[in-house]
Design a protein around this motif. Structure first.
Motif, PDB file in Angstrom:
ATOM      1  N   GLU A  32       0.839  -1.201   0.000  1.00  0.00           N
ATOM      2  CA  GLU A  32       0.000   0.000   0.000  1.00  0.00           C
ATOM      3  C   GLU A  32       0.876   1.255   0.000  1.00  0.00           C
ATOM      4  O   GLU A  32       0.374   2.368   0.102  1.00  0.00           O
ATOM      5  N   GLU A  33       2.196   1.064  -0.113  1.00  0.00           N
ATOM      6  CA  GLU A  33       3.114   2.199  -0.156  1.00  0.00           C
ATOM      7  C   GLU A  33       2.843   3.046  -1.399  1.00  0.00           C
ATOM      8  O   GLU A  33       2.443   2.535  -2.450  1.00  0.00           O
ATOM      9  N   LYS A  34       3.067   4.333  -1.258  1.00  0.00           N
ATOM     10  CA  LYS A  34       2.842   5.265  -2.362  1.00  0.00           C
ATOM     11  C   LYS A  34       4.111   5.502  -3.176  1.00  0.00           C
ATOM     12  O   LYS A  34       4.041   5.991  -4.307  1.00  0.00           O
ATOM     13  N   GLU A  35       5.250   5.144  -2.585  1.00  0.00           N
ATOM     14  CA  GLU A  35       6.534   5.490  -3.198  1.00  0.00           C
ATOM     15  C   GLU A  35       7.559   4.381  -2.957  1.00  0.00           C
ATOM     16  O   GLU A  35       7.702   3.903  -1.835  1.00  0.00           O
ATOM     17  N   ILE A  36       8.233   3.982  -4.023  1.00  0.00           N
ATOM     18  CA  ILE A  36       9.315   3.006  -3.905  1.00  0.00           C
ATOM     19  C   ILE A  36      10.604   3.663  -4.390  1.00  0.00           C
ATOM     20  O   ILE A  36      10.636   4.324  -5.438  1.00  0.00           O
ATOM     21  N   TRP A  37      11.659   3.474  -3.605  1.00  0.00           N
ATOM     22  CA  TRP A  37      12.992   3.887  -4.017  1.00  0.00           C
ATOM     23  C   TRP A  37      13.834   2.631  -4.228  1.00  0.00           C
ATOM     24  O   TRP A  37      14.078   1.873  -3.287  1.00  0.00           O
ATOM     25  N   LEU A  38      14.228   2.407  -5.472  1.00  0.00           N
ATOM     26  CA  LEU A  38      15.149   1.323  -5.791  1.00  0.00           C
ATOM     27  C   LEU A  38      16.552   1.915  -5.673  1.00  0.00           C
ATOM     28  O   LEU A  38      16.907   2.838  -6.411  1.00  0.00           O
ATOM     29  N   VAL A  39      17.355   1.407  -4.726  1.00  0.00           N
ATOM     30  CA  VAL A  39      18.671   1.989  -4.464  1.00  0.00           C
ATOM     31  C   VAL A  39      19.760   0.954  -4.779  1.00  0.00           C
ATOM     32  O   VAL A  39      19.762  -0.151  -4.240  1.00  0.00           O
ATOM     33  N   LEU A  40      20.674   1.327  -5.654  1.00  0.00           N
ATOM     34  CA  LEU A  40      21.715   0.413  -6.132  1.00  0.00           C
ATOM     35  C   LEU A  40      23.063   0.797  -5.518  1.00  0.00           C
ATOM     36  O   LEU A  40      23.531   1.929  -5.687  1.00  0.00           O
ATOM     37  N   HIS A  41      23.653  -0.137  -4.810  1.00  0.00           N
ATOM     38  CA  HIS A  41      24.897   0.107  -4.091  1.00  0.00           C
ATOM     39  C   HIS A  41      26.094   0.232  -5.038  1.00  0.00           C
ATOM     40  O   HIS A  41      26.014  -0.053  -6.240  1.00  0.00           O
ATOM     41  N   GLY A  42      27.230   0.617  -4.467  1.00  0.00           N
ATOM     42  CA  GLY A  42      28.448   0.782  -5.234  1.00  0.00           C
ATOM     43  C   GLY A  42      29.317  -0.466  -5.235  1.00  0.00           C
ATOM     44  O   GLY A  42      28.961  -1.495  -4.647  1.00  0.00           O
ATOM     45  N   TYR A  43      30.474  -0.341  -5.861  1.00  0.00           N
ATOM     46  CA  TYR A  43      31.404  -1.460  -5.988  1.00  0.00           C
ATOM     47  C   TYR A  43      31.911  -1.907  -4.616  1.00  0.00           C
ATOM     48  O   TYR A  43      32.312  -1.098  -3.785  1.00  0.00           O
ATOM     49  N   GLY A  44      31.870  -3.210  -4.373  1.00  0.00           N
ATOM     50  CA  GLY A  44      32.418  -3.764  -3.136  1.00  0.00           C
ATOM     51  C   GLY A  44      31.522  -3.615  -1.920  1.00  0.00           C
ATOM     52  O   GLY A  44      31.961  -3.884  -0.802  1.00  0.00           O
ATOM     53  N   GLN A  45      30.265  -3.207  -2.126  1.00  0.00           N
ATOM     54  CA  GLN A  45      29.334  -3.073  -1.012  1.00  0.00           C
ATOM     55  C   GLN A  45      28.360  -4.244  -0.985  1.00  0.00           C
ATOM     56  O   GLN A  45      28.285  -5.041  -1.918  1.00  0.00           O
ATOM     57  N   LEU A  46      27.600  -4.336   0.096  1.00  0.00           N
ATOM     58  CA  LEU A  46      26.525  -5.319   0.224  1.00  0.00           C
ATOM     59  C   LEU A  46      25.232  -4.580   0.537  1.00  0.00           C
ATOM     60  O   LEU A  46      25.232  -3.588   1.269  1.00  0.00           O
ATOM     61  N   ALA A  47      24.121  -5.067  -0.015  1.00  0.00           N
ATOM     62  CA  ALA A  47      22.847  -4.373   0.089  1.00  0.00           C
ATOM     63  C   ALA A  47      22.387  -4.178   1.530  1.00  0.00           C
ATOM     64  O   ALA A  47      21.845  -3.132   1.886  1.00  0.00           O
ATOM     65  N   GLU A  48      22.585  -5.187   2.373  1.00  0.00           N
ATOM     66  CA  GLU A  48      22.075  -5.113   3.737  1.00  0.00           C
ATOM     67  C   GLU A  48      22.735  -4.004   4.546  1.00  0.00           C
ATOM     68  O   GLU A  48      22.142  -3.482   5.492  1.00  0.00           O
ATOM     69  N   PHE A  49      23.957  -3.628   4.187  1.00  0.00           N
ATOM     70  CA  PHE A  49      24.636  -2.521   4.862  1.00  0.00           C
ATOM     71  C   PHE A  49      24.348  -1.190   4.161  1.00  0.00           C
ATOM     72  O   PHE A  49      24.157  -0.163   4.814  1.00  0.00           O
ATOM     73  N   PHE A  50      24.302  -1.209   2.844  1.00  0.00           N
ATOM     74  CA  PHE A  50      24.027   0.008   2.083  1.00  0.00           C
ATOM     75  C   PHE A  50      22.665   0.591   2.428  1.00  0.00           C
ATOM     76  O   PHE A  50      22.513   1.807   2.579  1.00  0.00           O
ATOM     77  N   ILE A  51      21.670  -0.271   2.585  1.00  0.00           N
ATOM     78  CA  ILE A  51      20.308   0.209   2.799  1.00  0.00           C
ATOM     79  C   ILE A  51      20.130   0.890   4.155  1.00  0.00           C
ATOM     80  O   ILE A  51      19.178   1.639   4.373  1.00  0.00           O
ATOM     81  N   ARG A  52      21.062   0.660   5.071  1.00  0.00           N
ATOM     82  CA  ARG A  52      20.966   1.301   6.382  1.00  0.00           C
ATOM     83  C   ARG A  52      21.022   2.823   6.288  1.00  0.00           C
ATOM     84  O   ARG A  52      20.498   3.518   7.154  1.00  0.00           O
ATOM     85  N   LYS A  53      21.655   3.336   5.236  1.00  0.00           N
ATOM     86  CA  LYS A  53      21.707   4.777   5.021  1.00  0.00           C
ATOM     87  C   LYS A  53      20.322   5.377   4.817  1.00  0.00           C
ATOM     88  O   LYS A  53      20.108   6.567   5.049  1.00  0.00           O
ATOM     89  N   PHE A  54      19.389   4.550   4.380  1.00  0.00           N
ATOM     90  CA  PHE A  54      18.051   5.021   4.030  1.00  0.00           C
ATOM     91  C   PHE A  54      17.001   4.687   5.085  1.00  0.00           C
ATOM     92  O   PHE A  54      15.856   5.117   4.985  1.00  0.00           O
ATOM     93  N   GLN A  55      17.398   3.912   6.069  1.00  0.00           N
ATOM     94  CA  GLN A  55      16.444   3.381   7.039  1.00  0.00           C
ATOM     95  C   GLN A  55      15.698   4.485   7.795  1.00  0.00           C
ATOM     96  O   GLN A  55      14.513   4.357   8.095  1.00  0.00           O
ATOM     97  N   GLY A  56      16.387   5.594   8.084  1.00  0.00           N
ATOM     98  CA  GLY A  56      15.756   6.681   8.822  1.00  0.00           C
ATOM     99  C   GLY A  56      14.690   7.420   8.039  1.00  0.00           C
ATOM    100  O   GLY A  56      13.935   8.220   8.623  1.00  0.00           O
ATOM    101  N   PHE A  57      14.600   7.164   6.745  1.00  0.00           N
ATOM    102  CA  PHE A  57      13.621   7.846   5.897  1.00  0.00           C
ATOM    103  C   PHE A  57      12.480   6.913   5.491  1.00  0.00           C
ATOM    104  O   PHE A  57      11.610   7.275   4.717  1.00  0.00           O
TER     105      PHE A  57
END
Length: 219
Positions: free
Chosen positions: A26-51
């Motif tokens: 039921e979300e109105k907005e999806i942000w697909l976020v693609l990490h950089g070289y040598g990163q892992l998604a589970e750590f990268f996504i933490r930058k966005f968790q507060g939003f």
């Protein structure tokens, strides 16, 4: 002398992705976020968790090529491609992201707004994919990276005609050179599309204050 023939085969492959909450669809907005070289998604996504919110979901796919960050043991990182079999990796990325978005969006009764953010190597991957995806991207943010140099400009011009484009760089980013800036300026000119350029005091990183401004402007 015997000849060597190189063949290929398609098979089912399991890939990982992380989300900031269990989707309610039921979300109105999806942000697909693609990490950089040598990163892992589970750590990268933490930058966005507060939003994250009940109306905004962040989805971080993890690139499917893995390697040790140093030597033959220790921390592991993922990357979207290397020079080896590059075209195959690009097509695999397209197939992966297409299927991920198809799976998510098929469960929504009302289609949410789709935004894409690519960081570093993920920026080039984001531009290639978004320029050929069947759906519409509302906003494309390229952070500490830029448009892929092999972008098919004719496709991109049509696809991005209704997409807001933003480039974000840290003023102390060691990977941003005068040469890379010149190349991006050339690509932007060829696109014939206004691109918003933002900078912050910092290096090759996601700046939370700048991220907050971008996300606020998406509402």
């Amino acid at each position: 002398m015997l000849s060597i023939l190189k063949k290929s085969i398609n098979f089912q492959y399991q890939a990982q992705y992380s989300v900031t909450h269990e989707p309610t669809f039921e979300e109105k907005e999806i942000w697909l976020v693609l990490h950089g070289y040598g990163q892992l998604a589970e750590f990268f996504i933490r930058k966005f968790q507060g939003f994250d919110s009940s109306e905004r979901l962040f989805v971080a796919p993890e690139a499917t090529n893995y390697g040790y960050l140093s030597g033959f043991a220790g921390r592991v990182g993922a990357n979207w491609m290397t020079r080896h079999e590059r075209e195959i990796a690009i097509q695999n990325n397209h197939n992966y992201l297409d299927l991920l978005m198809e799976n998510l969006l098929s469960q929504f009764k009302e289609r949410p707004t789709i935004n894409v953010l690519g960081f570093s190597q993920g920026a080039a991957t984001a531009t290639r994919w978004a320029s050929r995806w069947a759906g519409q991207v509302e906003q494309l943010v390229l952070w500490a990276g830029g448009f892929a140099e092999d972008l098919i400009l004719e496709d991109a011009r049509k696809k991005f005609s209704k997409t807001r484009l933003t480039l974000v760089f840290g003023d102390q980013d060691e990977f941003i050179t005068s040469e890379s800036i010149e190349k991006q300026e050339g690509l932007i000119k060829s696109l014939g599309k206004e691109v918003k350029k933002l900078s912050f005091a910092g290096g090759h990183e996601i700046d939370i204050e700048m991220l907050s401004k971008i996300l606020d402007s998406s509402n």
